[in-house]
Design an enzyme around this catalytic site. Structure first.
Site, short mmCIF file in Angstrom:
data_model
loop_
_atom_site.label_atom_id
_atom_site.label_comp_id
_atom_site.label_asym_id
_atom_site.label_seq_id
_atom_site.Cartn_x
_atom_site.Cartn_y
_atom_site.Cartn_z
N LEU A 125 0.85 -1.20 0.00
CA LEU A 125 0.00 0.00 0.00
C LEU A 125 0.88 1.24 0.00
O LEU A 125 1.63 1.48 0.94
CB LEU A 125 -0.91 0.00 1.23
CG LEU A 125 -1.84 1.21 1.37
CD1 LEU A 125 -2.92 1.17 0.30
CD2 LEU A 125 -2.48 1.22 2.76
N HIS A 229 5.66 2.91 11.77
CA HIS A 229 6.27 4.15 11.30
C HIS A 229 5.20 5.25 11.31
O HIS A 229 4.03 4.99 11.01
CB HIS A 229 6.78 3.92 9.87
CG HIS A 229 7.65 5.01 9.36
ND1 HIS A 229 7.15 6.21 8.88
CD2 HIS A 229 9.00 5.11 9.22
CE1 HIS A 229 8.13 6.98 8.47
NE2 HIS A 229 9.27 6.34 8.67
#
Length: 345
Positions: A125, A229
């Site tokens: 993605l 992240h």
């Protein structure tokens, strides 16, 4: 209008450009032309039903209907680990106790695992930063659920998604520094690239076969286990809103979480409905919630965002949308609200 479609060979230059914008850390989108070309070919062969299930993988792109330019990518692996082993760490516990000394310690561990073998995987993605406005990210991520709902028999019962773990602007991963670097003797970026280009034999050859005690890791490494992240936090929130959960499995390279959900419990799969189409050039009522709307054409699958009533008996579209969706009179479109909490104005 932005829409989702299957990847095409002509998308290769644009996918290379996207790969160059990831900043590293997205294993399944390496900036390597040969790898991406092979990924596209495998996707096309999957749609043509010429591959065994163990090798099947679908790749979709987000495109602009005006320019046809691919500005985002997402993918589904049909069944991971049936051909090449699929590894992660399971976060567990070992108990060390002595009745004589009255000592009882619970110690957190990392154990190499293949527990998700045979699961379908959401992967790859990535959306061009220039298009990260509006609802493009939601469309890109959630469109896969309507494909899975429409072609349910092509996927497995469990669906997993590996989330990108924590690394800094220089690509340094504290988890890798404390774990992987001890066994692989290479930089995080190099191991990440090898894995992303399909060279995974070294994982089984070099990773420890016995549990690792988390207390032995650096404080920085311990802190990022199961964390994402910062750029991946929105993607995690999207999946969790659809029913995905972190159940103590993490990536062996960066410690990012693996989320999982039973396919039939995914909100967009469970609540999507097939509605007959009506045609009208009257502008859509923007007070209605935004909905994911997909056709039922396997070879020419399309998903768009439209204002619609997902509980209505029909869905109304104009000629432009009908042409984009390859939608003829009498067809039905699959519809579900884009966001579970959105209500009509």
């Amino acid at each position: 209008m932005m829409f989702i479609r299957p990847v095409a060979r002509d998308d290769l230059p644009q996918l290379l450009a996207l790969a160059g914008k990831t900043g590293g850390g997205l294993t399944s989108l390496p900036a390597d032309e040969a790898t991406l070309a092979a990924r596209i070919e495998r996707s096309l062969q999957t749609w043509q039903d010429t591959l065994p299930r163990a090798e099947q993988g679908y790749v979709f792109v987000l495109a602009d209907s005006t320019t046809q330019q691919a500005v985002g990518i997402c993918a589904i692996e049909v069944a991971v680990g049936l051909q090449d082993p699929w590894y992660n760490f399971r976060v567990g516990t070992q108990v060390h106790a002595s009745k004589e000394l009255n000592v009882y310690n619970n110690l957190a561990t990392l154990s190499l695992s293949n527990d998700h073998t045979g699961s379908s995987e959401l992967c790859t993605l990535f959306l061009d930063p220039d298009y990260r406005d509006g609802k493009n990210g939601y469309l890109l991520s959630k469109s896969r659920f309507l494909f899975m709902a429409e072609f349910r028999q092509r996927f497995m019962q469990k669906v997993v998604a590996e989330m990108r773990g924590v690394s800094d602007e220089q690509g340094r991963s504290p988890f890798w520094d404390s774990v992987g670097s001890r066994f692989f003797s290479m930089a995080f970026a190099d191991a990440d690239f090898l894995s992303g280009t399909g060279q995974k034999a070294f994982i089984a050859e070099l990773m420890p076969k016995h549990p690792l005690y988390i207390d032995y890791l650096s404080a920085d490494a311990q802190a990022v286990i199961g964390q994402v992240h910062p750029q991946t936090a929105p993607a995690r929130a999207v999946l969790e809103a659809e029913g995905f959960r972190y159940l103590n499995y993490v990536d062996i390279f960066d410690g990012g979480p693996t989320l999982e959900c039973d396919i039939d419990h995914i909100r967009a799969v469970r609540k999507s409905r097939l509605l007959p189409v009506e045609f009208s050039e009257t502008p859509a009522d923007t007070r209605l919630p935004l909905c994911l709307v997909a056709n039922s054409d396997y070879q020419h699958f399309r998903v768009v965002l439209l204002h619609a009533d997902p509980k209505a008996a029909t869905i109304t579209i104009n000629q432009q949308v009908a042409e984009l969706m390859n939608c003829l009179p009498g067809a039905r479109l699959r519809v579900v609200k884009l966001c579970p909490g959105e209500v009509s104005a």
